[in-house]
Design a protein around this motif. Structure first.
Motif, PDB file in Angstrom:
ATOM      1  N   SER B  95     -13.415  17.014 -26.837  1.00 15.88           N
ATOM      2  CA  SER B  95     -12.403  17.544 -27.746  1.00 15.88           C
ATOM      3  C   SER B  95     -11.425  18.451 -27.020  1.00 15.88           C
ATOM      4  N   GLN B  96     -11.886  19.029 -25.921  1.00 12.07           N
ATOM      5  CA  GLN B  96     -10.990  19.950 -25.204  1.00 12.07           C
ATOM      6  C   GLN B  96      -9.874  19.200 -24.491  1.00 12.07           C
ATOM      7  N   LEU B  97     -10.211  18.004 -23.986  1.00 14.57           N
ATOM      8  CA  LEU B  97      -9.198  17.240 -23.250  1.00 14.57           C
ATOM      9  C   LEU B  97      -8.452  16.365 -24.243  1.00 14.57           C
ATOM     10  N   PHE B  98      -7.179  16.638 -24.460  1.00 16.56           N
ATOM     11  CA  PHE B  98      -6.469  15.892 -25.503  1.00 16.56           C
ATOM     12  C   PHE B  98      -5.255  15.141 -24.992  1.00 16.56           C
ATOM     13  N   MET B  99      -4.876  15.371 -23.725  1.00 13.42           N
ATOM     14  CA  MET B  99      -3.741  14.620 -23.200  1.00 13.42           C
ATOM     15  C   MET B  99      -4.251  13.287 -22.645  1.00 13.42           C
ATOM     16  N   SER B 100      -3.337  12.387 -22.310  1.00 13.03           N
ATOM     17  CA  SER B 100      -3.783  11.043 -21.938  1.00 13.03           C
ATOM     18  C   SER B 100      -4.402  10.962 -20.540  1.00 13.03           C
ATOM     19  N   THR B 101      -3.857  11.695 -19.586  1.00 10.22           N
ATOM     20  CA  THR B 101      -4.435  11.646 -18.237  1.00 10.22           C
ATOM     21  C   THR B 101      -4.908  13.036 -17.812  1.00 10.22           C
ATOM     22  N   VAL B 102      -5.741  13.060 -16.791  1.00  7.02           N
ATOM     23  CA  VAL B 102      -6.282  14.328 -16.290  1.00  7.02           C
ATOM     24  C   VAL B 102      -5.125  15.246 -15.859  1.00  7.02           C
ATOM     25  N   GLU B 103      -4.190  14.670 -15.133  1.00 13.08           N
ATOM     26  CA  GLU B 103      -3.052  15.440 -14.631  1.00 13.08           C
ATOM     27  C   GLU B 103      -2.262  16.091 -15.781  1.00 13.08           C
ATOM     28  N   GLU B 104      -1.990  15.298 -16.808  1.00 11.85           N
ATOM     29  CA  GLU B 104      -1.215  15.804 -17.944  1.00 11.85           C
ATOM     30  C   GLU B 104      -1.975  16.921 -18.648  1.00 11.85           C
ATOM     31  N   ASP B 105      -3.285  16.746 -18.754  1.00  9.07           N
ATOM     32  CA  ASP B 105      -4.088  17.745 -19.460  1.00  9.07           C
ATOM     33  C   ASP B 105      -4.135  19.051 -18.691  1.00  9.07           C
ATOM     34  N   VAL B 106      -4.312  18.945 -17.383  1.00  8.83           N
ATOM     35  CA  VAL B 106      -4.379  20.155 -16.559  1.00  8.83           C
ATOM     36  C   VAL B 106      -3.019  20.868 -16.567  1.00  8.83           C
ATOM     37  N   ALA B 107      -1.943  20.090 -16.651  1.00  5.24           N
ATOM     38  CA  ALA B 107      -0.593  20.683 -16.627  1.00  5.24           C
ATOM     39  C   ALA B 107      -0.194  21.275 -17.980  1.00  5.24           C
ATOM     40  N   PHE B 108      -0.922  20.950 -19.031  1.00  2.00           N
ATOM     41  CA  PHE B 108      -0.538  21.376 -20.381  1.00  2.00           C
ATOM     42  C   PHE B 108      -0.381  22.904 -20.488  1.00  2.00           C
ATOM     43  N   GLY B 109      -1.378  23.635 -20.011  1.00  2.00           N
ATOM     44  CA  GLY B 109      -1.351  25.102 -20.105  1.00  2.00           C
ATOM     45  C   GLY B 109      -0.182  25.701 -19.347  1.00  2.00           C
ATOM     46  N   PRO B 110      -0.093  25.429 -18.023  1.00  2.00           N
ATOM     47  CA  PRO B 110       1.029  26.008 -17.262  1.00  2.00           C
ATOM     48  C   PRO B 110       2.394  25.657 -17.854  1.00  2.00           C
ATOM     49  N   ARG B 111       2.560  24.426 -18.332  1.00  2.00           N
ATOM     50  CA  ARG B 111       3.869  24.042 -18.904  1.00  2.00           C
ATOM     51  C   ARG B 111       4.177  24.851 -20.157  1.00  2.00           C
ATOM     52  N   ASN B 112       3.130  25.144 -20.935  1.00  2.00           N
ATOM     53  CA  ASN B 112       3.345  25.913 -22.159  1.00  2.00           C
ATOM     54  C   ASN B 112       3.810  27.329 -21.864  1.00  2.00           C
ATOM     55  N   TYR B 113       3.476  27.795 -20.652  1.00  2.00           N
ATOM     56  CA  TYR B 113       3.907  29.146 -20.312  1.00  2.00           C
ATOM     57  C   TYR B 113       5.212  29.114 -19.501  1.00  2.00           C
ATOM     58  N   ASP B 114       5.975  28.046 -19.754  1.00  4.06           N
ATOM     59  CA  ASP B 114       7.342  27.924 -19.219  1.00  4.06           C
ATOM     60  C   ASP B 114       7.448  28.053 -17.702  1.00  4.06           C
ATOM     61  N   MET B 115       6.501  27.496 -17.005  1.00  6.23           N
ATOM     62  CA  MET B 115       6.590  27.543 -15.541  1.00  6.23           C
ATOM     63  C   MET B 115       7.511  26.431 -15.054  1.00  6.23           C
ATOM     64  N   SER B 116       8.036  26.616 -13.869  1.00 13.20           N
ATOM     65  CA  SER B 116       8.893  25.564 -13.309  1.00 13.20           C
ATOM     66  C   SER B 116       8.016  24.374 -12.933  1.00 13.20           C
ATOM     67  N   LYS B 139      -6.242   9.481 -13.629  1.00 12.50           N
ATOM     68  CA  LYS B 139      -7.191   8.736 -14.475  1.00 12.50           C
ATOM     69  C   LYS B 139      -7.050   9.125 -15.952  1.00 12.50           C
ATOM     70  N   GLN B 140      -7.236   8.120 -16.806  1.00 11.78           N
ATOM     71  CA  GLN B 140      -7.150   8.411 -18.235  1.00 11.78           C
ATOM     72  C   GLN B 140      -8.404   9.163 -18.678  1.00 11.78           C
ATOM     73  N   VAL B 141      -8.201  10.113 -19.565  1.00 12.51           N
ATOM     74  CA  VAL B 141      -9.287  11.009 -19.960  1.00 12.51           C
ATOM     75  C   VAL B 141     -10.471  10.246 -20.565  1.00 12.51           C
ATOM     76  N   TYR B 142     -10.165   9.225 -21.377  1.00 12.87           N
ATOM     77  CA  TYR B 142     -11.260   8.524 -22.055  1.00 12.87           C
ATOM     78  C   TYR B 142     -12.136   7.733 -21.083  1.00 12.87           C
ATOM     79  N   LYS B 143     -11.635   7.547 -19.850  1.00 11.14           N
ATOM     80  CA  LYS B 143     -12.404   6.776 -18.877  1.00 11.14           C
ATOM     81  C   LYS B 143     -13.331   7.645 -18.029  1.00 11.14           C
ATOM     82  N   LEU B 144     -13.269   8.961 -18.230  1.00  4.79           N
ATOM     83  CA  LEU B 144     -14.070   9.858 -17.398  1.00  4.79           C
ATOM     84  C   LEU B 144     -15.522   9.872 -17.860  1.00  4.79           C
ATOM     85  N   SER B 145     -16.422  10.122 -16.924  1.00  2.51           N
ATOM     86  CA  SER B 145     -17.827  10.288 -17.296  1.00  2.51           C
ATOM     87  C   SER B 145     -18.003  11.711 -17.833  1.00  2.51           C
TER      88      SER B 145
END
Lengths: 266, 239
Positions: B95-116, B139-145
């Motif tokens: 439930s914590q991972l809600f973006m489509s890929t790992v990269e997008e999910d990890v970037a979600f927080g920093p982007r929300n805080y208006d980082m370059s 990798k897509q989140v749903y494919k992770l173990s």
């Protein structure tokens, strides 16, 4: 696999298609969305008897399936729920429009028959164009394109969240039905007496999970918007849209079809 | 041993919380956390560990007592600021991972805080590197173990570079290999961590200090070894 799992599997497969490292998938989302919209609008605008000119519009899905390395068979299979509805739209036409257009020997081809086929082709082309769009663009891509078109933020966020939650709803439904089936192996389907409880459970569990997702978003700074990295529009993005707009426009509004036909005859 | 010069990242004082009238879960919890500490939060089921963690990140503000995170008092007005300093790894990584890929999910927080985008890119790369999942970036989140999801969830929090990371049952549902890997990763991550878990062996391997909760209060707070070797105390507290 049950039906729900099958549908989740289809979503997974579409997601895999969207993530491929292909030229078409790398086009700017706005380019893909605009090309699809232009195509659909032009296809829908054909006259109800204009079957010849309409048929040549197959060039766009044909190109996209080739370049996008998509399988037509898979596309038709995945759109199987929508296709019959789209194809059935014109079925009553032969009963209402009985004006004879052509005589093929002793067989009279009426306007209703032709308009029915035209509607079917329009439906088929539209569905194929939509399939191309969703097989090459993720929900995020489409929402990004919508934002570029200045569609209100609230609408875009709702679309995006639906995309997020639909998989979650599906996986919860799958868990519940699997648990039911494993404890009711002799039953075919779900007994109607259990429907209420299962749907209730499904909603409660989905809401709980949705709450956790929302909390997780809030804890990482979510303030009502999904920030995205800005994607620059490249020359080939502009050219792609422009070329297709011109080609499709020419096929629709000029005598390009007759010209091509004459070339072949000559 | 604490000294007055250590930077305090969390101060909880006389924290009380009830889900409903007459059912008080937390009955006056008091403790503090200094920078760099790894603290285990243990206690029997229903003792209020997860509730405490949720209060610490401001998911519920209907509490009595005070919470200070990096010097900021917990209130509706300070939530945005507090959440920049505190990260929360949920028990259910799905439930914590809600973006489509790992990269997008990890970037979600920093982007929300208006980082370059350059900073976001750097944060994502660093966070993935720290938990050794750079290979899963696209990798897509749903494919992770299960183990990969847990590491991705931790990376998503690390990318925000919080002063304090809270983890709710991080070792749950992990096989022995993934559990060992998680212990090793947590050992490598610098910073302050507060880990709620039933897995006492996991706590021994990851935390030097332990807080034992019982009946809505802190029953013991001290070196992990001392607390976990006290069988009588653990038994009294339902562990």
């Amino acid at each position: 696999m049950n039906t729900i799992e099958n549908n989740l599997h289809t979503i997974d497969k579409l997601s895999e298609l969207q993530q491929r490292d292909l030229w078409m998938n790398k086009l700017h989302p706005l380019t893909r969305l605009l090309s699809s919209v232009i195509y659909i609008v032009l296809v829908a605008s054909f006259d109800k008897y204009d079957i010849v000119h309409l048929a040549i519009m197959a060039v766009y899905p044909f190109f996209c399936f080739m370049v996008g390395e998509l399988s037509l068979k898979d596309g038709l299979y995945r759109m199987r729920v929508v296709l019959p509805l789209v194809l059935a739209v014109g079925l009553p036409n032969p009963f209402f429009d009985r004006q004879v257009l052509i005589m093929a020997g002793s067989f009279a081809i009426t306007g209703g028959m032709v308009s029915m086929v035209v509607l079917m082709i329009k439906g088929l082309f539209t569905v194929l164009a939509l399939y191309v769009l969703i097989a090459t663009s993720s929900v995020e891509d489409i929402c990004y394109a919508l934002r570029c078109l200045h569609v209100p933020k609230t609408i875009v966020i709702v679309v995006l969240l639906i995309g997020r939650y639909i998989y979650m709803l599906g996986s919860e439904a799958s868990r519940i039905t699997t648990a039911y089936r494993l404890r009711a192996p002799r039953q075919k389907g779900i007994h109607y007496k259990a429907w209420g409880t299962l749907v209730g459970q499904w909603l409660i569990r989905s809401m709980d999970r949705a709450q956790v997702v929302y909390e997780s978003m809030c804890l990482r700074g979510f303030r009502g918007d999904f920030p995205e990295s800005k994607r620059g529009v490249r020359l080939n993005d502009v050219l792609y849209t422009l070329v297709w707009a011109l080609v499709l426009g020419a096929l629709r509004f000029t005598g390009a079809v007759e010209l091509i036909g004459q070339l072949f005859v000559a | 041993m604490k000294t007055g010069t250590e930077k305090r990242v969390l101060e909880v004082s006389d924290l009380k919380y009830s889900y409903e009238k007459g059912h008080q879960v937390l009955k006056g919890v008091t403790f503090d956390v200094n920078a760099g500490e790894n603290i285990g939060l243990i206690g029997a089921n229903g003792v209020g560990k997860s509730t405490l963690l949720k209060l610490l990140v401001g998911l519920d503000l209907h509490f009595e007592g005070t919470i200070h995170v990096s010097g900021h008092s917990m209130s509706r007005d300070s939530l945005t600021h507090i959440r920049e300093h505190i990260g929360y790894v949920f028990q259910d990584s799905d439930s914590q991972l809600f973006m489509s890929t790992v990269e997008e999910d990890v970037a979600f927080g920093p982007r929300n805080y208006d980082m370059s985008e350059t900073d976001v890119e750097k944060r994502v790369a660093d966070a993935l590197e720290r938990v050794h999942i750079t290979n899963l970036r696209k990798k897509q989140v749903y494919k992770l173990s299960g183990g990969e999801k847990k590491l991705a969830a931790i990376a998503a929090i690390l990318a925000m570079e919080p002063d304090l990371i809270l983890m709710d049952e991080p070792s749950v549902a992990l096989d022995p290999r993934n559990r060992r890997n998680l212990i090793s990763v947590l050992g490598e991550i610098p910073g302050t961590k507060l880990i709620a878990s039933h897995d006492l062996d996991f706590i021994v391997k990851t935390c030097s200090r332990t807080i034992l909760m019982y009946d809505g209060v802190v029953r013991a707070d001290g070196p992990t070894k001392d607390i976990l070797e006290n069988a009588q105390l653990l038994e009294e507290c339902g562990l």
